[in-house]
Motif scaffolding. Structure first.
Motif, PDB file in Angstrom:
ATOM      1  N   ALA A 139      93.006  31.907 -22.974  1.00  0.00           N
ATOM      2  CA  ALA A 139      94.287  31.391 -23.624  1.00  0.00           C
ATOM      3  C   ALA A 139      94.795  32.050 -24.503  1.00  0.00           C
ATOM      4  CB  ALA A 139      93.739  29.904 -24.035  1.00  0.00           C
ATOM      5  N   ARG A 140      94.073  32.595 -25.557  1.00  0.00           N
ATOM      6  CA  ARG A 140      94.781  33.348 -26.717  1.00  0.00           C
ATOM      7  C   ARG A 140      94.503  34.924 -26.377  1.00  0.00           C
ATOM      8  NH1 ARG A 140      91.170  32.801 -31.280  1.00  0.00           N
ATOM      9  NH2 ARG A 140      90.326  34.632 -30.344  1.00  0.00           N
ATOM     10  N   LYS A 141      95.531  35.774 -26.688  1.00  0.00           N
ATOM     11  CA  LYS A 141      95.554  37.149 -26.203  1.00  0.00           C
ATOM     12  C   LYS A 141      94.629  37.943 -26.972  1.00  0.00           C
ATOM     13  CE  LYS A 141      99.686  39.242 -26.968  1.00  0.00           C
ATOM     14  NZ  LYS A 141     101.296  39.736 -26.451  1.00  0.00           N
ATOM     15  N   THR A 142      94.806  37.757 -28.242  1.00  0.00           N
ATOM     16  CA  THR A 142      93.624  38.557 -29.331  1.00  0.00           C
ATOM     17  C   THR A 142      92.277  38.181 -29.119  1.00  0.00           C
ATOM     18  OG1 THR A 142      95.618  38.564 -30.658  1.00  0.00           O
ATOM     19  CG2 THR A 142      93.630  39.671 -31.488  1.00  0.00           C
ATOM     20  N   PRO A 143      91.410  38.934 -28.836  1.00  0.00           N
ATOM     21  CA  PRO A 143      89.801  38.681 -28.738  1.00  0.00           C
ATOM     22  C   PRO A 143      89.318  38.242 -30.213  1.00  0.00           C
ATOM     23  CG  PRO A 143      90.233  40.927 -28.333  1.00  0.00           C
ATOM     24  CD  PRO A 143      91.386  40.527 -28.416  1.00  0.00           C
ATOM     25  N   GLY A 144      88.282  37.493 -30.295  1.00  0.00           N
ATOM     26  CA  GLY A 144      87.530  37.368 -31.410  1.00  0.00           C
ATOM     27  C   GLY A 144      85.946  37.065 -31.242  1.00  0.00           C
ATOM     28  N   ASN A 145      85.644  37.091 -32.229  1.00  0.00           N
ATOM     29  CA  ASN A 145      84.045  36.791 -32.269  1.00  0.00           C
ATOM     30  C   ASN A 145      83.479  35.905 -33.333  1.00  0.00           C
ATOM     31  OD1 ASN A 145      81.433  37.284 -31.191  1.00  0.00           O
ATOM     32  ND2 ASN A 145      81.834  39.512 -31.195  1.00  0.00           N
ATOM     33  N   GLN A 146      82.158  35.603 -33.206  1.00  0.00           N
ATOM     34  CA  GLN A 146      81.633  34.505 -33.917  1.00  0.00           C
ATOM     35  C   GLN A 146      80.100  34.845 -34.353  1.00  0.00           C
ATOM     36  OE1 GLN A 146      79.399  30.482 -33.034  1.00  0.00           O
ATOM     37  NE2 GLN A 146      81.504  29.807 -32.976  1.00  0.00           N
ATOM     38  N   ALA A 147      79.767  34.491 -35.394  1.00  0.00           N
ATOM     39  CA  ALA A 147      78.354  35.159 -36.106  1.00  0.00           C
ATOM     40  C   ALA A 147      77.296  34.045 -36.356  1.00  0.00           C
ATOM     41  CB  ALA A 147      78.546  35.984 -37.314  1.00  0.00           C
ATOM     42  N   HIS A 148      76.056  34.062 -36.346  1.00  0.00           N
ATOM     43  CA  HIS A 148      75.164  32.975 -36.614  1.00  0.00           C
ATOM     44  C   HIS A 148      74.694  33.733 -38.189  1.00  0.00           C
ATOM     45  CE1 HIS A 148      73.659  31.623 -32.640  1.00  0.00           C
ATOM     46  NE2 HIS A 148      74.587  31.233 -32.942  1.00  0.00           N
ATOM     47  N   VAL A 149      75.015  32.816 -39.072  1.00  0.00           N
ATOM     48  CA  VAL A 149      74.373  33.212 -40.493  1.00  0.00           C
ATOM     49  C   VAL A 149      73.347  32.297 -40.824  1.00  0.00           C
ATOM     50  CG1 VAL A 149      74.743  33.609 -42.781  1.00  0.00           C
ATOM     51  CG2 VAL A 149      76.659  34.310 -41.314  1.00  0.00           C
ATOM     52  N   THR A 150      72.036  32.604 -40.830  1.00  0.00           N
ATOM     53  CA  THR A 150      71.011  31.607 -41.125  1.00  0.00           C
ATOM     54  C   THR A 150      69.827  32.640 -41.661  1.00  0.00           C
ATOM     55  OG1 THR A 150      69.695  31.803 -39.080  1.00  0.00           O
ATOM     56  CG2 THR A 150      71.479  30.227 -39.302  1.00  0.00           C
ATOM     57  N   ASN A 151      68.619  31.833 -42.267  1.00  0.00           N
ATOM     58  CA  ASN A 151      67.532  32.722 -42.716  1.00  0.00           C
ATOM     59  C   ASN A 151      66.323  31.722 -42.571  1.00  0.00           C
ATOM     60  OD1 ASN A 151      66.928  31.779 -45.443  1.00  0.00           O
ATOM     61  ND2 ASN A 151      69.051  32.835 -45.815  1.00  0.00           N
ATOM     62  N   ALA A 152      65.085  32.457 -42.501  1.00  0.00           N
ATOM     63  CA  ALA A 152      64.011  31.445 -42.236  1.00  0.00           C
ATOM     64  C   ALA A 152      63.846  30.750 -43.610  1.00  0.00           C
ATOM     65  CB  ALA A 152      62.830  32.626 -42.020  1.00  0.00           C
ATOM     66  N   LYS A 153      64.098  31.017 -44.543  1.00  0.00           N
ATOM     67  CA  LYS A 153      63.801  30.240 -45.969  1.00  0.00           C
ATOM     68  C   LYS A 153      64.887  29.404 -46.452  1.00  0.00           C
ATOM     69  CE  LYS A 153      61.307  34.341 -47.785  1.00  0.00           C
ATOM     70  NZ  LYS A 153      61.438  35.312 -48.829  1.00  0.00           N
ATOM     71  N   ASP A 154      65.969  29.361 -45.595  1.00  0.00           N
ATOM     72  CA  ASP A 154      67.164  28.277 -45.939  1.00  0.00           C
ATOM     73  C   ASP A 154      67.684  28.927 -47.281  1.00  0.00           C
ATOM     74  OD1 ASP A 154      67.052  27.154 -43.440  1.00  0.00           O
ATOM     75  OD2 ASP A 154      66.118  25.269 -44.477  1.00  0.00           O
ATOM     76  N   ASP A 155      67.167  30.266 -47.776  1.00  0.00           N
ATOM     77  CA  ASP A 155      67.535  30.766 -48.932  1.00  0.00           C
ATOM     78  C   ASP A 155      69.191  30.905 -49.320  1.00  0.00           C
ATOM     79  OD1 ASP A 155      67.924  32.270 -51.217  1.00  0.00           O
ATOM     80  OD2 ASP A 155      67.211  34.032 -50.560  1.00  0.00           O
ATOM     81  N   PRO A 156      69.809  30.216 -50.075  1.00  0.00           N
ATOM     82  CA  PRO A 156      71.336  30.340 -50.227  1.00  0.00           C
ATOM     83  C   PRO A 156      71.652  31.403 -50.915  1.00  0.00           C
ATOM     84  CG  PRO A 156      70.234  28.676 -51.812  1.00  0.00           C
ATOM     85  CD  PRO A 156      69.085  29.141 -50.868  1.00  0.00           C
TER      86      PRO A 156
END
Lengths: 756, 139
Positions: A139-156
């Motif tokens: 649908a949209r012309k310009t491509p994009g991307n998504q990241a996961h941001v997590t860690n094993a300690k839930d360290d903020p």
């Protein structure tokens, strides 16, 4: 004699490859293991009476299950259906890959097509055609991307640092989740703050329990949601504890709160849940997608998702994942196209999986990519992770394809991580949630993953998280805290994201934020109509994609050679004695050196000093009682011709040719230039002892013997990828010094002992 | 007035008319006004008008189902969070024990919140759940 064995050793080798950790399933439609078609799949069909869909894919209205009923009422456009369903599937399939048939025409037809019809059409396309059609239909012309941001300690602290890093790499969305579900509020605040460092506009979601997720969104910390799952069979749906109506109601609820939302569906989920009705993966997925269009969601996270690893065990499974993504965009839905759950242990299968999406482009190529290390990914490892992110950057450069990411210099990454950690620590202090120590903060800044940190642990985080929730802290409190502690830019950035929900512009299909502006399928529609149209990598963007680290150029090569110049001057002296002559007797061997040898270039590609290499060969020749002469050629830099010219000057008729990079050859006077006696072509793995042996063999040939040729053993290293860029630059320095007709020069070589 | 794609994005074409629940417009919501304590979460909530505008735009670009979702959303803007979650819960399988429970929720949506589309949507669910036996007891 080797005894009779039960296996070919190659199979034992194959057993050791990561590929063999992958398990493969046999095609078995009765048990749900079929990608594209199953005997249980219905034939496409529709009945319309007085503007009402009275039969759908062979099911009469009174037999509709919930999904049929929802699709019949909310997806099918009765005005379009008769025309669309009457078209031959083969004709529509051809239109999908015909650049002259505009996207809008096909999208309109899809409004009148049943799940079985959509599946039948895309089944006719091979993998390449699916990728092409995907590129045309998204649908949209310009491509994009998504990241996961997590860690094993839930360290903020780490979440904030990693969110800032992901934003800097260019991800349009970041998604977090927790190891411990009550830590959701802390994760949300940490990623919201980290995601506001450096620039604004990255959308953020905190994947948690449905009601909690909506509450976190209401507090202003998140800007989108995508965990609203739908399924292709009624029993899977109710086992998933929802119905099409409950999910559609949730979709309206998200809209009413100004929060962007997409559904999730993907092949294999019904199979995993045990209610597949013996239908093919593609048909069930086509039902999910029609349902989603009917619900009125702007988009879908689609392409296997949690079921991708299972789907990839089935013949044609990976092609099926591409096909279902195609149906999604054909139905005009934003597509976050999977490529997340790691579907294989084979790096070759990983690269092959991602490539069609990278070159076709997608609203969100991965949903998402692990911007963190595999063990830190609380969703499970992604197809591509922090470990391999640089490989992806290079793929973008290789194919000049915009995968949504931009290389990030190391110094900039450190700067942003410091800023993010300080910002979240300041917010926590200001809101009296926690007081992270300097040691905690610095351990996070430089950490690749949570194994390297000395920071907050899941239990500490729970207290923070519960406090945020219980005290009703909102994004306004966080914005104020940031500004008060000097993080004004981050405060502005965070406020800007929350302000998006006022206009609701980002609720439209395929919306993302680029450089502070909304880019969606409304104002950036895919207008592909052949070469020169649709998304093109601009020259400016191409230079960004090219800018990976550690790139060689000639200046760099000369700089590193210059470092060796002084050192080499202590080991060897070359004295030009004038034009070289033919050897008078048959007791000499000539070593022909290249134009830049020892004058501009000082080491072989294996890193040996040229003085040592030359010394080893001279010693070996002299050890057999022969004379050894050194002649510099300037009419050529080619090894074969160096060797042959040297041989012609040698009284023995045997010569050695050697280039500064270390490539060497033994030649004989009367042979054809490229028909030498021995060749050392793999200079990077050629050791001093090999050069010594080469000298000895040259002497042996000169004495009329037939020695065992020297073989430099190689272990299959990709010599070209490791050395050829450097080699080509070095060789250009050699050829730059050549001069047509330049006479050979006799060189007196003095090797000096250096006390180290 | 019905909007079209030419009006999109609203935040750029008419920022002054984009406002939150208390009438504060986009240009008025700045970091300084937040710091001055003039901005509450209510100022950062989408309005039914903005959702209707997005519905118009979605319809103009050929996305009628998306437009309907925005219109259902517009009706839910004024519905309290707790009641939304209560209705969502009721729509999940086996939560409502009879059609009447859902019809009652629909009636509240219609009567108290003038949420006509939502009400009809819940009624449609009630009818479907009855037909598909979803009002059975779940352990």
């Amino acid at each position: 004699m080797t005894p009779k064995l039960n296996r070919w050793k190659r199979f034992a080798d194959w057993d050791e490859r990561p590929l063999r950790l992958d398990k493969f399933a046999a095609e078995d439609p009765a048990n749900g293991f079929s990608a594209f078609s199953s005997p249980a799949d219905p034939q496409p069909g529709i009945g319309i009476k007085d503007g009402r869909v009275v039969s759908l894919d062979g099911v009469l209205e009174h037999d509709y299950d919930m999904i049929d009923r929802f699709i019949a009422r909310h997806h099918i456009d009765p005005e379009v259906a008769p025309e669309a369903m009457a078209l031959e599937s083969a004709t529509i399939a051809r239109w999908l890959v015909d650049m002259n048939v505009p996207r809008e025409k096909l999208v309109r037809l899809a409004h009148g097509m049943t799940p079985a019809k959509l599946a039948e059409v895309v089944s006719q396309l091979n993998a390449l055609e699916i990728a092409f059609a995907y590129s045309k239909m998204r649908a949209r012309k310009t491509p994009g991307n998504q990241a996961h941001v997590t860690n094993a300690k839930d360290d903020p602290l780490q979440l904030a640092a990693d969110a800032a890093t992901a934003v800097a790499f260019g991800f349009d969305e970041i998604e977090t989740t927790m190891r411990v579900s009550r830590n959701a509020w802390s994760n949300a605040v940490a990623c919201a703050v980290g995601g506001a460092v450096g620039r604004w506009g990255t959308l953020f979601q905190c994947s948690s329990e449905e009601a909690e997720e909506l509450r976190i969104a209401m507090a202003g910390f998140t800007s989108y949601a995508e965990t609203v799952s739908v399924y292709g069979t009624e029993k899977s749906f109710t086992d998933g504890d929802d119905t099409p109506w409950s999910k559609a109601f949730l979709a309206a609820a998200y809209a009413s709160r100004g929060v962007k939302m997409r559904c999730t569906s993907g092949a294999g989920s019904e199979l995993l849940m045990g209610f597949h009705e013996a239908k093919s993966l593609l048909y069930l997925e086509a039902r999910c997608l029609c349902l989603q269009r009917g619900m009125g969601v702007q988009g879908t996270q689609n392409g296997g998702i949690d079921g991708a690893p299972l789907t990839a065990t089935i013949p044609g499974g990976v092609r099926e994942l591409m096909a279902e993504n195609l149906i999604a965009v054909w139905l005009d839905l934003e597509c976050a196209s999977g490529n997340d759950a790691r579907s294989t242990e084979s790096e070759i299968r990983v690269g092959a999986k991602i490539l069609p999406y990278l070159i076709a482009g997608s609203d969100l190529i991965c949903s998402g990519m692990g911007s963190i290390l595999k063990y830190d990914n609380s969703f499970n490892p992604s197809l591509i992770n922090g470990e391999e992110l640089e490989d992806y950057l290079v793929l973008q450069r290789d194919f000049e394809a915009d995968g949504g990411l931009t290389p990030l210099p190391e110094s900039r990454a450190i700067e942003l991580r410091e800023r993010a950690v300080e910002a979240i620590a300041a917010v926590f202090e200001e809101l009296d949630l926690s007081s992270p120590t300097e040691d905690m903060k610095s351990s996070v800044v430089y950490a690749s993953g949570s194994d390297d940190t000395r920071s907050l642990m899941p239990r500490d985080v729970s207290f923070i998280s519960e406090a945020i929730k219980e005290r009703g802290i909102t994004v306004i409190d966080v914005v104020k805290a940031l500004a008060k502690r000097g993080f004004r830019e981050e405060a502005e950035n965070l406020l800007n994201v929350v302000k998006l929900r006022l206009s609701g512009d980002y609720l439209q299909t395929s919306a993302m934020i680029r450089e502070g502006r909304i880019v969606s399928a409304v104002n950036d529609p895919n207008d592909y109509l052949g070469p020169g149209s649709g998304y093109r990598v601009s020259e400016e963007r191409r230079l960004q994609l090219n800018d990976i680290r550690d790139v060689l150029d000639q200046k760099e090569v000369l700089r590193s050679e210059a470092l060796h110049e002084k050192d080499e001057a202590r080991h060897i002296r070359y004295r030009n004695l004038g034009p070289a002559t033919n050897g008078p007797a048959n007791d000499d061997v000539v070593i022909g050196i290249s134009p830049a040898f020892g004058l501009k270039l000082y080491r072989t590609t294996a890193g040996h000093r040229l003085s040592e290499v030359l010394g080893a060969m001279l010693d070996a020749i002299r050890a057999r009682g022969l004379k050894a002469r050194v002649v510099r050629f300037r009419h050529t830099a080619d090894t074969s011709f160096l060797g042959l010219s040297a041989a012609r000057l040698a009284g023995s008729g045997i010569g050695i040719g050697i280039q500064a990079k270390g490539t060497a050859v033994i030649h004989q006077r009367d042979r054809q230039p490229h028909n030498n006696l021995e060749l050392f072509s793999n200079a990077p793995i050629t050791r001093l002892e090999h050069y010594r042996a080469l000298g000895a063999n040259a002497a042996a040939y000169a004495l009329g013997e037939m020695p065992e040729p020297i073989v430099v053993p190689q272990r299959g290293e990709a010599m070209g990828s490791r050395y050829h860029a450097r080699v080509a630059l070095i060789y250009a320095i050699e050829t730059g010094l050549t001069e047509a007709g330049a006479a050979p020069e006799e060189v007196d070589v003095t090797l000096t002992e250096v006390k180290s | 007035m019905t909007l079209t794609r030419a009006d999109y994005p609203l935040a750029e074409t008419q920022p002054g008319t984009v406002a939150g629940k208390r009438g504060k417009s986009l240009p008025e919501i700045t970091l300084d006004s937040v710091l001055a304590g003039d901005v509450t979460m209510e100022d950062l909530r989408i309005t039914p008008q903005a959702l209707q505008a997005q519905a118009d735009i979605a319809r103009d670009v050929g996305r009628p189902t998306l437009a309907l979702n925005f219109e259902r959303g517009a009706e839910l803007v004024e519905v309290p969070q707790d009641f939304i979650m209560q209705v969502y819960e009721l729509l999940r399988p086996g939560r409502a024990k009879s059609k009447e429970e859902l019809l009652e929720a629909a009636a509240t949506m219609r009567g108290t919140y003038q949420a006509e589309r939502i009400a009809r949507f819940i009624e449609e669910a009630a009818e479907t759940y009855a037909a598909r036996g979803l009002f059975t007891f779940r352990f």
